[in-house]
Design an enzyme around this catalytic site. Structure first.
Site, PDB file in Angstrom:
ATOM      1  N   HIS A  89       0.835  -1.214   0.000  1.00  0.00           N
ATOM      2  CA  HIS A  89       0.000   0.000   0.000  1.00  0.00           C
ATOM      3  C   HIS A  89       0.870   1.265   0.000  1.00  0.00           C
ATOM      4  CE1 HIS A  89      -0.446   1.044   4.599  1.00  0.00           C
ATOM      5  NE2 HIS A  89       0.784   0.701   4.293  1.00  0.00           N
ATOM      6  N   GLU A 138      -3.038  -6.942   4.239  1.00  0.00           N
ATOM      7  CA  GLU A 138      -3.404  -5.545   3.950  1.00  0.00           C
ATOM      8  C   GLU A 138      -4.911  -5.380   3.979  1.00  0.00           C
ATOM      9  OE1 GLU A 138      -1.785  -2.832   1.561  1.00  0.00           O
ATOM     10  OE2 GLU A 138       0.240  -3.663   1.440  1.00  0.00           O
ATOM     11  N   GLU A 160      -5.018   2.385  -0.601  1.00  0.00           N
ATOM     12  CA  GLU A 160      -5.566   1.096  -0.166  1.00  0.00           C
ATOM     13  C   GLU A 160      -6.337   0.552  -1.376  1.00  0.00           C
ATOM     14  OE1 GLU A 160      -4.871  -0.106   3.083  1.00  0.00           O
ATOM     15  OE2 GLU A 160      -3.532   1.579   2.774  1.00  0.00           O
TER      16      GLU A 160
HETATM   17  C1  LIG Z   1       4.640   0.592   6.335  1.00  0.00           C
HETATM   18  S1  LIG Z   1       6.080  -0.197   6.870  1.00  0.00           S
HETATM   19  C2  LIG Z   1       5.509  -1.812   7.279  1.00  0.00           C
HETATM   20  C3  LIG Z   1       6.411  -2.505   8.215  1.00  0.00           C
HETATM   21  C4  LIG Z   1       5.936  -3.852   8.721  1.00  0.00           C
HETATM   22  N1  LIG Z   1       5.740  -4.803   7.648  1.00  0.00           N
HETATM   23  C5  LIG Z   1       4.686  -3.686   9.551  1.00  0.00           C
HETATM   24  O1  LIG Z   1       3.604  -4.049   9.102  1.00  0.00           O
HETATM   25  O2  LIG Z   1       4.772  -3.134  10.642  1.00  0.00           O
HETATM   26  C6  LIG Z   1       6.965  -0.452   5.366  1.00  0.00           C
HETATM   27  C7  LIG Z   1       8.330  -1.076   5.575  1.00  0.00           C
HETATM   28  O3  LIG Z   1       8.978  -1.171   4.311  1.00  0.00           O
HETATM   29  C8  LIG Z   1      10.348  -0.904   4.515  1.00  0.00           C
HETATM   30  N2  LIG Z   1      10.951  -0.542   3.232  1.00  0.00           N
HETATM   31  C9  LIG Z   1      10.763   0.602   2.518  1.00  0.00           C
HETATM   32  N3  LIG Z   1      11.486   0.545   1.381  1.00  0.00           N
HETATM   33  C10 LIG Z   1      12.135  -0.656   1.386  1.00  0.00           C
HETATM   34  C11 LIG Z   1      13.002  -1.307   0.473  1.00  0.00           C
HETATM   35  N4  LIG Z   1      13.356  -0.723  -0.689  1.00  0.00           N
HETATM   36  N5  LIG Z   1      13.451  -2.541   0.779  1.00  0.00           N
HETATM   37  C12 LIG Z   1      13.084  -3.140   1.945  1.00  0.00           C
HETATM   38  N6  LIG Z   1      12.258  -2.576   2.854  1.00  0.00           N
HETATM   39  C13 LIG Z   1      11.792  -1.345   2.572  1.00  0.00           C
HETATM   40  C14 LIG Z   1      10.360   0.198   5.541  1.00  0.00           C
HETATM   41  O4  LIG Z   1      11.615   0.299   6.175  1.00  0.00           O
HETATM   42  C15 LIG Z   1       9.240  -0.260   6.476  1.00  0.00           C
HETATM   43  O5  LIG Z   1       9.739  -1.072   7.508  1.00  0.00           O
END
Ligand SMILES: C[S@@+](CC[C@H](N)C(=O)[O-])C[C@H]1O[C@@H](n2cnc3c(N)ncnc32)[C@H](O)[C@@H]1O
Length: 402
Positions: free
Chosen positions: A307, A336, A363
């Site tokens: 999302h 999600e 979403e």
């Molecule tokens: C909205 S958070 C969700 C975290 C976790 N899955 C949760 O539900 O609490 C999105 C996650 O994606 C990670 N993220 C963003 N870009 C990324 C990338 N290029 N590779 C790996 N992780 C990434 C962020 O660090 C973050 O932890």
């Protein structure tokens, strides 16, 4: 004076009747009754409220409430209020305890009490509530810090941004950059500030707390759908799993299912995990836009990841996972929201707007999920949702899998 129309009065009477019949079962039934009562109580307020009352609530009361809570967190007001077993205190005592201007504290306390955040037990005498006590816990107060500092400015500046673009729907992080006067997108902006990084991670963990989870009984049939993994093989890779709170919960709730649990996220998230904090979980750094290093796992799990991204970027992430799937064995699990076609929940619709202002993403409805998944040669093999849950678990396999 505002007089509600006859149909508003009828609707209010019906809602009151519903509320009173629900109230009798509140203690015996599950969380769904409590949630239904809140929805009815909110409907009752909006039925009875005069238009100007609604406007002042939105324009004055709520912004002032959010700001006074944010300031309270800065000065540790809720901790001081909870001290001495929550014994009621006056504004001067609280000003002394927080080393804050007593005139400022006095006005904050009055608004916080009028908004039910704290309780005014006598004139100028205040006591904590379950909410103000919860706001002494970092998991909760970091949620206020993150939503206030990172997200709220983008909602506030969205109308001006949209006027400047002739109301074209944003599909990238431009609104965030515009409202924060920053060159950085939200994830880089978070990464550049260690305090915001912690607040974000705690907010993500807090967002998951106390809600039905896909590994709970009666949600997703975990043992049946994730079987066939030998010792030493990989059971779940949590892709973009932040600091691993979902895997830790899985580890606690399903300890008898064999297989390795691997967490993947960016370096700043993984390095913030303290030694020994995540027993049984392999914590690794991986960029999900690059080839997936763990091949043939039983499940590649993503919670609140897609999302964050436009369809084009979501396709890139899914394609990297597709390349790692073992036919007839592996699946992708997406935890999600699926936006309802009618009567969508406010938690989902407001998150949809939050995604728009922070990332230009959204979403997705079930049709949008299916279109996205099919467009990369995958298929949805099932969608599960537990009672009282907001989020669903979407199971995806290779298009040729049975
Ligand atoms: C909205 S958070 C969700 C975290 C976790 N899955 C949760 O539900 O609490 C999105 C996650 O994606 C990670 N993220 C963003 N870009 C990324 C990338 N290029 N590779 C790996 N992780 C990434 C962020 O660090 C973050 O932890």
């Amino acid at each position: 004076m505002f007089s509600p129309a006859a149909e508003q009065v009828d609707r209010a009477s019906l809602l009151i009747k519903d509320l009173s019949s629900l109230q009798t079962s509140l203690l015996e039934t599950g969380d769904s009754t409590r949630q239904e009562m809140i929805a009815k109580a909110r409907a009752l307020i909006s039925t009875l409220e005069a238009p100007m009352e609604s406007i002042l609530w939105m324009g004055w009361a709520e912004p002032a409430r959010t700001a006074t809570i944010r300031i309270s967190i800065d000065i540790g007001l809720f901790e001081k209020l909870a001290a001495d077993d929550g014994k009621a205190k006056n504004s001067q005592q609280l000003a002394d305890a927080t080393k804050t201007d007593s005139a400022l504290i006095g006005r904050m306390l009055k608004h916080l009490a009028s908004m039910f955040i704290i309780r005014e037990t006598l004139q100028d005498t205040y006591a904590p509530t379950p909410l103000s006590n919860a706001l002494t816990d970092q998991i909760f107060y970091d949620g206020v810090i993150f939503t206030f500092d990172a997200q709220l400015p983008s909602h506030a500046r969205l109308p001006a941004y949209l006027r400047s673009t002739n109301h074209i729907i944003p599909t990238d992080g431009s609104v965030f950059k515009y409202s924060h006067k920053s060159e950085l997108g939200i994830f880089e902006w978070i990464a550049a500030d260690p305090r915001m990084q912690t607040a974000f991670q705690n907010h993500m963990a807090g967002y998951s707390m106390g809600r039905p989870h896909w590994m709970d009984d009666g949600f997703y049939p975990v043992t049946e759908r994730l079987r066939g993994v030998g010792e030493g093989e990989v059971l779940i890779v949590d892709v973009g799993g932040a600091t691993g709170h979902d895997l830790a919960e899985f580890h606690d709730k399903a300890p008898t299912i064999s297989g390795r649990l691997i967490l993947q996220d960016q370096a700043q998230a993984i390095s913030s995990i303290r030694e020994g904090d995540r027993p049984g979980i392999e914590c690794t750094v991986h960029d999900f836009f690059t080839p997936q290093p763990v091949r043939g796992a039983k499940a590649y799990y993503m919670h609140s990841v897609l999302h964050d991204w436009s369809d084009d970027n979501a396709r890139k992430i899914l394609t990297q996972l597709k390349e790692a799937l073992k036919p007839g064995h592996s699946k992708i699990l997406i935890n999600e929201n699926v936006v309802s076609d009618q009567d969508a929940d406010w938690k989902i619709t407001s998150l949809d707007w939050t995604m728009m202002v922070c990332l230009g993403s959204c979403e997705r409805t079930e049709t949008q999920w299916r279109d996205l998944v099919v467009s990369v040669g995958l298929k949805i093999s099932g969608i599960w949702k537990g009672e009282g849950a907001t989020e669903s678990l979407i199971e995806i396999v290779l298009a040729d899998d049975a």
